[in-house]
Write a protein that holds these residues in place. Structure first.
Motif: not given
Length: 202
Positions: A164-176
């Protein structure tokens, strides 16, 4: 006919290997002492309990490190007629390993268990409770029939998905919006999964 239950000898009752590769335990004398307690005190107690409760037969998943470090206690498990399944060597995390490392650990522990038990293992619990896509393929190549690592159900067996794959949360990203994406389910394999349950295991 004796009853059979699944008893995952992992994490807390994993002998020393339960702590070698987990959560910084490789540097902790106290974590190592808990592993020694598990093997030298816990295993004999469990075997006595299973004998007293009608000679129940269980399934133990024992790391290769425990087989090497505590041969007397692990032989007690085997000689009492309990199934012994794969559980890595030092509780290493498959997701953090290369394919070559995963293959080397599996080849070594598969032979180790086959020699120790006089027959090849048919079950597995992923070391560190993490299964990799490559690791599932390697288990299938070895003829492993079932795995006991997933908690995708509480009591019913199911076929394991490869990854299974998912997108990890990245608080350093420019957008949620960069991480707000649904789970993508992997393909079903022939590996049966007998679900793990924290309340029934260990």
């Amino acid at each position: 006919m004796p009853r059979r239950i699944l008893c995952t000898i992992g994490v807390d009752v994993d002998a020393c290997a339960g702590w070698l590769g987990s959560y910084g335990g490789e540097d902790s004398p106290n974590d190592m002492s808990r592993g020694c307690f598990a093997a030298e005190v816990g295993v004999p107690r469990l075997l006595k309990l299973f004998k007293e409760k009608g000679d129940m037969k269980t399934s133990f998943y024992i790391p290769g490190h425990s087989l090497d470090s505590f041969p007397k206690e692990m032989a007690m498990v085997r000689d009492a007629g309990h199934e012994i399944g794969l559980h890595g060597y030092s509780h290493e995390n498959p997701v953090a390993m290369t394919l070559e490392q995963q293959r080397a650990v599996l080849d070594h522990t598969y032979k180790q268990l086959t020699d120790f038990c006089g027959k090849p293992p048919v079950g597995s619990v992923a070391p560190w409770w993490e299964a990799s896509k490559e690791g599932i393929e390697l288990l299938l190549e070895k003829g492993i029939e079932y795995d006991h690592s997933s908690q995708a159900h509480d009591c019913m067996p199911f076929y394991t998905r490869d990854e299974d794959t998912w997108t990890k949360i990245d608080f350093n990203s420019t957008s949620a919006h960069d991480w707000m994406h649904p789970l993508k389910k992997g393909k079903l394999t022939k590996l049966v999964n007998i679900p793990a349950n924290w309340y029934l295991g260990d």
